[in-house]
Design a protein around this motif. Structure first.
Motif, PDB file in Angstrom:
ATOM      1  N   PRO A 148      96.032  61.944 -18.036  1.00 57.51           N
ATOM      2  CA  PRO A 148      95.137  62.311 -17.123  1.00 57.51           C
ATOM      3  C   PRO A 148      94.570  63.927 -17.330  1.00 57.51           C
ATOM      4  O   PRO A 148      93.477  63.928 -17.084  1.00 57.51           O
ATOM      5  N   LEU A 149      95.510  64.644 -17.733  1.00 56.00           N
ATOM      6  CA  LEU A 149      95.076  65.992 -17.886  1.00 56.00           C
ATOM      7  C   LEU A 149      94.193  66.114 -19.367  1.00 56.00           C
ATOM      8  O   LEU A 149      93.346  66.809 -19.278  1.00 56.00           O
ATOM      9  N   GLY A 150      94.556  65.302 -20.157  1.00 57.52           N
ATOM     10  CA  GLY A 150      93.806  65.178 -21.371  1.00 57.52           C
ATOM     11  C   GLY A 150      92.275  64.764 -21.087  1.00 57.52           C
ATOM     12  O   GLY A 150      91.421  65.238 -21.862  1.00 57.52           O
ATOM     13  N   HIS A 151      92.163  63.800 -20.132  1.00 57.97           N
ATOM     14  CA  HIS A 151      90.541  63.254 -20.109  1.00 57.97           C
ATOM     15  C   HIS A 151      90.038  64.262 -19.053  1.00 57.97           C
ATOM     16  O   HIS A 151      88.917  64.673 -19.319  1.00 57.97           O
ATOM     17  N   ALA A 152      90.669  65.274 -18.218  1.00 51.26           N
ATOM     18  CA  ALA A 152      90.074  66.300 -17.619  1.00 51.26           C
ATOM     19  C   ALA A 152      89.488  67.294 -18.271  1.00 51.26           C
ATOM     20  O   ALA A 152      88.630  68.113 -18.096  1.00 51.26           O
ATOM     21  N   LEU A 153      90.350  67.383 -19.588  1.00 52.54           N
ATOM     22  CA  LEU A 153      89.727  68.631 -20.515  1.00 52.54           C
ATOM     23  C   LEU A 153      88.993  68.186 -21.632  1.00 52.54           C
ATOM     24  O   LEU A 153      88.623  68.939 -22.616  1.00 52.54           O
ATOM     25  N   ALA A 154      88.449  66.889 -21.640  1.00 56.82           N
ATOM     26  CA  ALA A 154      87.812  66.324 -22.676  1.00 56.82           C
ATOM     27  C   ALA A 154      86.514  67.191 -22.783  1.00 56.82           C
ATOM     28  O   ALA A 154      85.931  67.352 -24.211  1.00 56.82           O
ATOM     29  N   GLN A 155      85.869  67.525 -21.883  1.00 57.38           N
ATOM     30  CA  GLN A 155      84.682  68.172 -22.137  1.00 57.38           C
ATOM     31  C   GLN A 155      84.639  69.607 -23.031  1.00 57.38           C
ATOM     32  O   GLN A 155      83.985  69.677 -23.819  1.00 57.38           O
ATOM     33  N   PRO A 156      85.317  70.426 -22.269  1.00 59.99           N
ATOM     34  CA  PRO A 156      85.364  71.642 -23.301  1.00 59.99           C
ATOM     35  C   PRO A 156      86.037  71.475 -24.615  1.00 59.99           C
ATOM     36  O   PRO A 156      85.745  72.104 -25.600  1.00 59.99           O
ATOM     37  N   VAL A 157      86.949  70.711 -24.775  1.00 56.53           N
ATOM     38  CA  VAL A 157      87.453  70.334 -26.393  1.00 56.53           C
ATOM     39  C   VAL A 157      86.439  69.775 -27.099  1.00 56.53           C
ATOM     40  O   VAL A 157      86.245  70.232 -28.272  1.00 56.53           O
ATOM     41  N   ARG A 158      85.494  68.784 -26.604  1.00 56.33           N
ATOM     42  CA  ARG A 158      84.462  68.074 -27.384  1.00 56.33           C
ATOM     43  C   ARG A 158      83.470  69.506 -27.765  1.00 56.33           C
ATOM     44  O   ARG A 158      82.863  69.431 -28.871  1.00 56.33           O
ATOM     45  N   GLU A 159      83.275  70.357 -26.911  1.00 56.05           N
ATOM     46  CA  GLU A 159      82.284  71.355 -27.209  1.00 56.05           C
ATOM     47  C   GLU A 159      82.891  72.626 -27.960  1.00 56.05           C
ATOM     48  O   GLU A 159      82.185  73.388 -28.347  1.00 56.05           O
ATOM     49  N   GLY A 160      84.130  72.368 -28.421  1.00 55.26           N
ATOM     50  CA  GLY A 160      84.688  73.451 -29.321  1.00 55.26           C
ATOM     51  C   GLY A 160      85.078  74.686 -28.604  1.00 55.26           C
ATOM     52  O   GLY A 160      85.406  75.500 -29.442  1.00 55.26           O
ATOM     53  N   ARG A 161      85.236  74.685 -27.439  1.00 60.20           N
ATOM     54  CA  ARG A 161      85.417  75.805 -26.729  1.00 60.20           C
ATOM     55  C   ARG A 161      87.089  75.803 -26.111  1.00 60.20           C
ATOM     56  O   ARG A 161      87.681  76.979 -25.849  1.00 60.20           O
ATOM     57  N   LEU A 162      87.691  74.866 -26.500  1.00 57.51           N
ATOM     58  CA  LEU A 162      89.146  74.766 -26.013  1.00 57.51           C
ATOM     59  C   LEU A 162      89.958  73.722 -27.256  1.00 57.51           C
ATOM     60  O   LEU A 162      89.333  72.690 -27.692  1.00 57.51           O
ATOM     61  N   VAL A 163      91.047  74.211 -27.559  1.00 54.09           N
ATOM     62  CA  VAL A 163      91.904  73.444 -28.336  1.00 54.09           C
ATOM     63  C   VAL A 163      92.992  73.103 -27.791  1.00 54.09           C
ATOM     64  O   VAL A 163      93.894  74.194 -27.313  1.00 54.09           O
ATOM     65  N   VAL A 164      93.620  71.913 -27.624  1.00 56.85           N
ATOM     66  CA  VAL A 164      94.649  71.530 -26.793  1.00 56.85           C
ATOM     67  C   VAL A 164      95.841  71.043 -27.823  1.00 56.85           C
ATOM     68  O   VAL A 164      95.638  70.263 -28.610  1.00 56.85           O
ATOM     69  N   ASP A 165      96.902  71.356 -27.840  1.00 52.07           N
ATOM     70  CA  ASP A 165      98.118  70.866 -28.466  1.00 52.07           C
ATOM     71  C   ASP A 165      99.226  70.286 -27.548  1.00 52.07           C
ATOM     72  O   ASP A 165      99.257  70.781 -26.467  1.00 52.07           O
ATOM     73  N   LEU A 166      99.678  69.044 -28.068  1.00 56.48           N
ATOM     74  CA  LEU A 166     100.658  68.579 -27.085  1.00 56.48           C
ATOM     75  C   LEU A 166     101.950  68.634 -27.793  1.00 56.48           C
ATOM     76  O   LEU A 166     102.190  68.107 -28.723  1.00 56.48           O
ATOM     77  N   LEU A 167     102.887  68.991 -26.915  1.00 59.99           N
ATOM     78  CA  LEU A 167     104.382  68.959 -27.336  1.00 59.99           C
ATOM     79  C   LEU A 167     105.049  67.923 -26.443  1.00 59.99           C
ATOM     80  O   LEU A 167     105.431  68.224 -25.051  1.00 59.99           O
ATOM     81  N   ARG A 168     105.593  66.907 -26.968  1.00 63.65           N
ATOM     82  CA  ARG A 168     106.316  65.795 -26.070  1.00 63.65           C
ATOM     83  C   ARG A 168     107.933  66.343 -26.082  1.00 63.65           C
ATOM     84  O   ARG A 168     108.291  66.835 -27.167  1.00 63.65           O
ATOM     85  N   ASP A 169     108.609  65.795 -25.272  1.00 62.54           N
ATOM     86  CA  ASP A 169     110.030  65.747 -25.173  1.00 62.54           C
ATOM     87  C   ASP A 169     110.579  67.149 -25.481  1.00 62.54           C
ATOM     88  O   ASP A 169     111.481  67.379 -26.156  1.00 62.54           O
ATOM     89  N   ALA A 170     109.982  68.251 -24.914  1.00 62.41           N
ATOM     90  CA  ALA A 170     110.258  69.729 -25.161  1.00 62.41           C
ATOM     91  C   ALA A 170     111.524  70.160 -24.487  1.00 62.41           C
ATOM     92  O   ALA A 170     111.689  69.624 -23.392  1.00 62.41           O
ATOM     93  N   ASP A 171     112.134  71.030 -25.154  1.00 61.77           N
ATOM     94  CA  ASP A 171     113.191  71.610 -24.656  1.00 61.77           C
ATOM     95  C   ASP A 171     112.893  73.086 -24.967  1.00 61.77           C
ATOM     96  O   ASP A 171     112.010  73.384 -25.669  1.00 61.77           O
ATOM     97  N   PRO A 172     113.866  73.984 -24.535  1.00 64.26           N
ATOM     98  CA  PRO A 172     113.578  75.426 -24.774  1.00 64.26           C
ATOM     99  C   PRO A 172     113.525  75.693 -26.540  1.00 64.26           C
ATOM    100  O   PRO A 172     112.739  76.550 -26.692  1.00 64.26           O
ATOM    101  N   LEU A 173     114.359  75.071 -27.355  1.00 61.01           N
ATOM    102  CA  LEU A 173     114.196  75.494 -28.645  1.00 61.01           C
ATOM    103  C   LEU A 173     113.156  74.992 -29.047  1.00 61.01           C
ATOM    104  O   LEU A 173     112.238  75.728 -29.853  1.00 61.01           O
ATOM    105  N   MET A 174     112.486  73.657 -28.888  1.00 60.47           N
ATOM    106  CA  MET A 174     111.439  73.214 -29.322  1.00 60.47           C
ATOM    107  C   MET A 174     109.917  74.016 -28.777  1.00 60.47           C
ATOM    108  O   MET A 174     109.226  74.351 -29.469  1.00 60.47           O
TER     109      MET A 174
END
Length: 436
Positions: A148-174
């Protein structure tokens, strides 16, 4: 420029609590009593508002509002709640009046923030390219927040104003490795759980992590301007707030705690909030936009809590309309899809503004997926670049194996049996391309 109106609560001795209200128009000090709260946040807000705004303080606020109106500015309500038992109270829900309720947390002429001990912060970050947001999700169900967060941010991403990286299964080292791997201007952290309050508050990010540990991980990255803390349902909102406030006091960066919002509520808040930041809006007004969206959706608009150093509300200075921007080239995503659990590693190059939107959308496919539904974590995009024509390694190996088999059979069979015909290699264009 905002007109500051700061309210601080101190004391608790034999005389109880003391409220200090400070504005350009004067200072008021008065004794207060904290009410016994209920489980209903709207009711709590109606009980807390008269505590913050007794008649003398309310009059001082009206004078500040009049001064701001004449100057074409707004009043910024700053809450300085140093005592732990006062800081945990849901002040963002304050509501005065019933027929026409006054709720400053969702009004852009009275944005409401929390302030801490620190008085110096990092300056607005000058950017010639898009803002980079890292969303780090703890192992488990927390990854479901990404969709749902990805869908909410789709517009600024499409416009090139925001780049989103996703880190799954994160721990402090990752998390530390991800921050070192790519520039990060805003970090959205989704914990699996949060417990405790004050110095005992802990996040569950693979393992328990307190405010000191989190500040130690992110403190070295000087481009970071915003930390947002969210968690799975069942996490303690007080724990998130305690850690957000403590990290702010240590680093001076703006911090947001999203309390007990569910994944849909987080998306409702973050969509307009992050989009306002991308548009160079100050973080106090961006937070107000997010809360107002929650109120419109009849969701918990008082849940998000913002800490920021007064005067440092502008986190970014992008000027994207007039400055050449950084982008991701199409070749940067032509290789293998990035493995799950790692943010994208891309090549960046200067390019014209007209090509930003389509290329930024291509790079963001690792996160924003058009067919993803709420409750399903976004998945990294598969490689869509056409394969170069030619023999694939498996096809070449198959042809060699057939030739070797034919040679072996010809040596075993009697010579009277004619050898089998050698297969003719079909032109590449007529063969289906095999997946390696």
């Amino acid at each position: 420029m905002a007109i500051p109106f700061q309210i601080a609560i101190s004391g608790q001795g034999t005389t109880g609590y003391t409220l200090h209200a400070t504005s350009p128009g004067g200072v008021i000090e008065t004794l207060i009593e904290l009410p016994v709260l209920t489980n209903d946040m709207v009711t709590n807000g109606e009980m807390l508002a008269p505590v913050l705004f007794p008649p003398p303080v309310h009059q001082l606020l009206l004078e500040a509002a009049h001064t701001a109106s004449e100057a074409g500015n707004h009043v910024q309500i700053q809450l300085h709640m140093a005592l732990p038992e006062v800081a945990i109270l849901p002040w963002e829900w304050i509501t005065l009046g019933r027929s026409t309720p006054w709720q400053p947390a969702i009004r852009d002429d009275y944005p409401l923030i929390r302030v801490g001990r620190i008085t110096r912060s990092r300056p607005a970050l000058p950017l010639s390219g898009p803002i980079r947001l890292l969303i780090a999700c703890a192992p488990g169900a927390a990854a479901a927040a990404a969709a749902p967060l990805g869908h909410a941010l789709a517009q600024p991403v499409r416009e090139g104003r925001l780049v989103v990286d996703l880190l799954r299964d994160a721990d402090p080292l990752m998390l530390r490795e991800a921050l070192a791997e790519e520039p990060c201007h805003a970090l959205h952290l989704v914990a699996a759980d949060a417990t405790g309050q004050g110095a005992t508050a802990r996040l569950r990010l693979g393992r328990a992590l307190d405010a000191t540990g989190l500040a130690g991980i992110i403190g070295d990255y000087q481009e970071l301007r915003l930390l947002t803390l969210a968690a799975d349902l069942g996490a303690e909102a007080v724990a998130l707030a305690s850690i957000a406030g403590a990290v702010h006091d240590r680093l001076g960066i703006a911090t947001l705690a999203l309390g007990d919002l569910d994944n849909a509520g987080v998306a409702t808040f973050c969509g307009p909030c992050y989009e306002a930041l991308v548009a160079d809006e100050p973080v106090d007004l961006a937070t107000t936009d997010g809360r107002a969206a929650l109120a419109e959706a009849e969701d918990a608009w008082g849940a998000p809590r913002l800490w920021v150093v007064p005067g440092s509300e502008y986190l970014f200075n992008t000027r994207m309309a007039s400055v050449a921007r950084q982008s991701v080239t199409a070749d940067a995503v032509a290789g293998e899809a990035a493995p799950v659990g790692k943010p994208l590693r891309t090549e960046r190059t200067l390019t014209g503004a007209g090509q930003i939107a389509s290329r930024a959308l291509t790079s963001a496919k690792a996160f924003v997926v058009g067919t993803t539904t709420v409750g399903e974590p976004a998945q990294r995009a598969r490689n869509e670049t056409p394969r170069k024509q030619g023999f694939s390694p498996k096809l070449v190996a198959l042809i060699i194996a057939v030739l070797v088999l034919i040679l072996m059979i010809s040596q075993v069979l009697p010579s009277s049996i004619p050898p089998p015909p050698v297969p003719t290699v079909v032109p590449t264009s007529a063969l289906p391309l095999l997946e390696p």
